[in-house]
Design a protein around this motif. Structure first.
Motif, PDB file in Angstrom:
ATOM      1  N   LEU A   2       0.829  -1.192   0.000  1.00  0.00           N
ATOM      2  CA  LEU A   2       0.000   0.000   0.000  1.00  0.00           C
ATOM      3  C   LEU A   2       0.867   1.246   0.000  1.00  0.00           C
ATOM      4  O   LEU A   2       1.990   1.238   0.513  1.00  0.00           O
ATOM      5  N   ILE A   3       0.341   2.302  -0.575  1.00  0.00           N
ATOM      6  CA  ILE A   3       1.063   3.561  -0.588  1.00  0.00           C
ATOM      7  C   ILE A   3       0.544   4.438   0.537  1.00  0.00           C
ATOM      8  O   ILE A   3      -0.664   4.640   0.668  1.00  0.00           O
ATOM      9  N   LEU A   4       1.454   4.954   1.328  1.00  0.00           N
ATOM     10  CA  LEU A   4       1.068   5.677   2.537  1.00  0.00           C
ATOM     11  C   LEU A   4       0.143   6.845   2.248  1.00  0.00           C
ATOM     12  O   LEU A   4      -0.880   7.009   2.872  1.00  0.00           O
ATOM     13  N   ASN A   5       0.523   7.697   1.242  1.00  0.00           N
ATOM     14  CA  ASN A   5      -0.249   8.920   1.060  1.00  0.00           C
ATOM     15  C   ASN A   5      -1.664   8.671   0.571  1.00  0.00           C
ATOM     16  O   ASN A   5      -2.495   9.553   0.561  1.00  0.00           O
ATOM     17  N   LYS A   6      -1.966   7.434   0.156  1.00  0.00           N
ATOM     18  CA  LYS A   6      -3.330   7.100  -0.248  1.00  0.00           C
ATOM     19  C   LYS A   6      -4.132   6.503   0.897  1.00  0.00           C
ATOM     20  O   LYS A   6      -5.336   6.393   0.829  1.00  0.00           O
ATOM     21  N   THR A   7      -3.419   6.084   1.932  1.00  0.00           N
ATOM     22  CA  THR A   7      -4.109   5.369   3.007  1.00  0.00           C
ATOM     23  C   THR A   7      -3.904   5.989   4.375  1.00  0.00           C
ATOM     24  O   THR A   7      -4.395   5.488   5.363  1.00  0.00           O
ATOM     25  N   ALA A   8      -3.151   7.084   4.423  1.00  0.00           N
ATOM     26  CA  ALA A   8      -2.792   7.652   5.728  1.00  0.00           C
ATOM     27  C   ALA A   8      -4.008   7.999   6.569  1.00  0.00           C
ATOM     28  O   ALA A   8      -3.980   7.912   7.784  1.00  0.00           O
ATOM     29  N   GLY A   9      -5.108   8.338   5.892  1.00  0.00           N
ATOM     30  CA  GLY A   9      -6.312   8.689   6.633  1.00  0.00           C
ATOM     31  C   GLY A   9      -6.881   7.537   7.417  1.00  0.00           C
ATOM     32  O   GLY A   9      -7.573   7.725   8.406  1.00  0.00           O
ATOM     33  N   VAL A  10      -6.554   6.323   6.998  1.00  0.00           N
ATOM     34  CA  VAL A  10      -7.057   5.129   7.679  1.00  0.00           C
ATOM     35  C   VAL A  10      -6.278   4.897   8.959  1.00  0.00           C
ATOM     36  O   VAL A  10      -6.773   4.359   9.919  1.00  0.00           O
ATOM     37  N   PHE A  11      -5.013   5.322   8.971  1.00  0.00           N
ATOM     38  CA  PHE A  11      -4.145   5.037  10.091  1.00  0.00           C
ATOM     39  C   PHE A  11      -4.008   6.242  11.016  1.00  0.00           C
ATOM     40  O   PHE A  11      -4.530   7.317  10.756  1.00  0.00           O
ATOM     41  N   ARG A  88      -2.106   2.602  17.965  1.00  0.00           N
ATOM     42  CA  ARG A  88      -2.528   4.004  17.908  1.00  0.00           C
ATOM     43  C   ARG A  88      -2.587   4.621  19.309  1.00  0.00           C
ATOM     44  O   ARG A  88      -2.171   5.756  19.531  1.00  0.00           O
ATOM     45  N   GLU A  89      -3.126   3.840  20.246  1.00  0.00           N
ATOM     46  CA  GLU A  89      -3.323   4.344  21.604  1.00  0.00           C
ATOM     47  C   GLU A  89      -2.006   4.507  22.368  1.00  0.00           C
ATOM     48  O   GLU A  89      -1.931   5.296  23.315  1.00  0.00           O
ATOM     49  N   ASN A  90      -0.978   3.759  21.970  1.00  0.00           N
ATOM     50  CA  ASN A  90       0.243   3.713  22.783  1.00  0.00           C
ATOM     51  C   ASN A  90       1.504   4.289  22.148  1.00  0.00           C
ATOM     52  O   ASN A  90       2.480   4.534  22.861  1.00  0.00           O
ATOM     53  N   ILE A  91       1.518   4.500  20.843  1.00  0.00           N
ATOM     54  CA  ILE A  91       2.781   4.854  20.188  1.00  0.00           C
ATOM     55  C   ILE A  91       3.374   6.167  20.686  1.00  0.00           C
ATOM     56  O   ILE A  91       4.577   6.258  20.947  1.00  0.00           O
ATOM     57  N   GLN A  92       2.542   7.200  20.852  1.00  0.00           N
ATOM     58  CA  GLN A  92       3.076   8.486  21.310  1.00  0.00           C
ATOM     59  C   GLN A  92       3.669   8.363  22.710  1.00  0.00           C
ATOM     60  O   GLN A  92       4.768   8.859  22.977  1.00  0.00           O
ATOM     61  N   ARG A  93       2.960   7.662  23.585  1.00  0.00           N
ATOM     62  CA  ARG A  93       3.449   7.475  24.960  1.00  0.00           C
ATOM     63  C   ARG A  93       4.760   6.698  24.984  1.00  0.00           C
ATOM     64  O   ARG A  93       5.692   7.055  25.727  1.00  0.00           O
ATOM     65  N   SER A 129       3.300   6.147   9.759  1.00  0.00           N
ATOM     66  CA  SER A 129       2.619   7.444   9.763  1.00  0.00           C
ATOM     67  C   SER A 129       3.142   8.342  10.881  1.00  0.00           C
ATOM     68  O   SER A 129       3.443   9.524  10.663  1.00  0.00           O
ATOM     69  N   PHE A 130       3.267   7.779  12.077  1.00  0.00           N
ATOM     70  CA  PHE A 130       3.768   8.553  13.216  1.00  0.00           C
ATOM     71  C   PHE A 130       5.203   9.010  12.973  1.00  0.00           C
ATOM     72  O   PHE A 130       5.560  10.166  13.227  1.00  0.00           O
ATOM     73  N   SER A 131       6.039   8.115  12.446  1.00  0.00           N
ATOM     74  CA  SER A 131       7.452   8.421  12.212  1.00  0.00           C
ATOM     75  C   SER A 131       7.626   9.531  11.180  1.00  0.00           C
ATOM     76  O   SER A 131       8.481  10.415  11.347  1.00  0.00           O
ATOM     77  N   LEU A 132       6.839   9.468  10.130  1.00  0.00           N
ATOM     78  CA  LEU A 132       6.961  10.481   9.082  1.00  0.00           C
ATOM     79  C   LEU A 132       6.556  11.865   9.586  1.00  0.00           C
ATOM     80  O   LEU A 132       7.098  12.882   9.148  1.00  0.00           O
TER      81      LEU A 132
END
Length: 439
Positions: A2-11, A88-93, A129-132
């Motif tokens: 999958l290409i990120l910029n087409k699916t980023a909204g899902v993630f 999603r719930e834990n990556i930032q923490r 997505s978070f890393s970018l």
């Protein structure tokens, strides 16, 4: 793929404002001077959310991990959308915790390295997505990481290991043998043709309902099998190692799982209770039973009295299968002068590498072939952020795969490792001398 910029909204895609506020939450240290390169590694390829900061000398400045094991034990396996939501719930923490422990501000990083292949699509998407977003805000180089390459090179963080060396990667999602000739130079000798050993052991544990065993209720399937096997007799059941006639380095575990499943079904019937239809008064001393007795098996989900013996037998068969394929790989590499005769190294990594019984089987092989067996510490065998950061360091030093423009970067749920020469291995048809597996 999958290409990120087409699916980023899902993630998971935090707003730039949130990322900016997140970065401002760190204390900056303008007086500090770092003599070494520092890489933040982020791992979300499956069911663990992990991050770590590592420098080029192998120093781990800080790390954090959130395991989803407890959740997936309850659901009987990993459900991708559930894993995605937990990431999603834990990556930032988790990233914030790793940076806080390291006492390093994001601006002091040399690069950000993240697993982008292979793995669960929904999980990979969250980490990428978070890393970018971080890369965009910090204006740092991005280093995409191949999950299996990271596992293979982890040993160079903990031990002084030079190229080339042989690596066996065994986990819940992978099983392969490869010759490591450089940071991004791999020759694939063999891989599983169906499922991975960790997956097979997990399925057997679920089939045996080991989560109901008081000693195994909080363990993963593979750990439960290893624990219970210590109490069992491996010779009580004769499970044949798979692919005995195939003179290559490929693996197979689905057939073994099928045989074990049939055995469990049979034992459930044998360990059942007997019932009879109510004909006449059973409590009448003069009543004479003149009808067939019908056997019904124990209910699915109940513990078998032979569970420990089954666990011991399946573990032993798995260990013998892995050992024989690895033995052939060592002989092939030495025959082709890929490895030296005197100081060849076999590295074993991945979650299943922490199984001590399987390690002992591999020790028998390395002793017979004059090889050195090396394994990372157990905490670095399973998925973690340290191995991703270290792989980033290796690539940074070698100048390989460092991106300053992330436009169109993709994640790849399925991705082979290196150059596949397994056909050449099969054509060599190396006969493996028998070894006594006294473990």
């Amino acid at each position: 793929m999958l290409i990120l910029n087409k699916t980023a909204g899902v993630f998971f895609k935090p707003s730039k404002r949130k990322i900016y506020e997140y970065l401002r939450s760190f204390n900056f240290h303008p007086g500090k001077v770092f003599l070494h390169k520092l890489v933040l590694g982020i791992e979300t390829s499956c069911d663990d959310t992990a991050a770590a900061v590592v420098d080029e000398t192998g120093n781990v400045w800080g790390e954090a991990i959130h395991s989803q094991t407890e959740v997936h034990l309850k659901t009987g396996g990993i459900i991708p959308p559930v894993a995605q939501q937990l990431h999603r719930e834990n990556i930032q923490r988790i990233v914030q915790e790793a940076l806080s422990v390291s006492k390093i501000s994001p601006s002091e990083l040399s690069a950000i390295a993240t697993t982008i292949k292979p793995g669960l699509a929904l999980s990979l998407g969250v980490g990428l997505s978070f890393s970018l977003q971080l890369v965009d805000q910090l204006k740092k180089p991005f280093i995409p990481i191949h999950h299996m390459e990271a596992h293979a090179l982890t040993i160079r963080l903990t031990n002084k290991v030079e190229f080339p060396f042989l690596v066996l990667l065994i986990s819940g999602g992978h099983c392969l043998l490869a010759l490591v000739r450089g940071v991004s130079d791999f020759l694939l000798l063999g891989k599983s043709l169906d499922i991975a050993p960790g997956d097979m052991l997990d399925k057997v544990a679920r089939r045996l309902s080991l989560i109901k065993h008081p000693e195994c209720s909080t363990m993963s399937g593979g750990k439960a099998i290893e624990h219970l096997a210590k109490q069992g007799n491996k010779l009580h059941f004769d499970f044949k190692p798979p692919m005995q006639r195939a003179k290559n380095c490929d693996f197979s575990f689905s057939g073994l799982q099928h045989v074990v499943d049939k055995t469990i079904t049979q034992k459930e019937k044998e360990e059942g209770t007997f019932i009879i239809s109510k004909v006449g008064q059973i409590n009448n001393p003069g009543f004479c039973l003149k009808m067939p007795v019908c056997s019904v098996g124990i209910e699915k989900g109940q513990l078998l009295s032979s569970a420990a013996d089954i666990a011991a037998a399946v573990q032993h068969t798995t260990a013998c299968h892995i050992a024989k394929r690895t033995h052939r790989a060592i002989l092939f590499c030495k025959q082709r002068n890929f490895l030296s005769e005197s100081n060849a190294v076999l590295v074993v990594s991945g979650g299943v590498a922490s199984n001590l019984y399987i390690r002992k089987a591999l020790e028998i092989v390395t002793n017979a072939t004059q090889c050195t067996l090396l394994c990372p510490p157990p905490r670095l065998c399973t998925d973690n952020g340290v191995m991703i950061a270290w792989n980033g360091i290796e690539r940074l030093r070698a100048g390989l795969g460092i991106l300053y423009d992330t436009e169109g970067i993709r994640y790849e749920p399925k991705c082979p490792l290196g150059v596949d020469i397994s056909k050449e291995v099969g054509e060599a048809a190396i006969k493996v001398p028998p070894l006594k597996m006294k473990i």
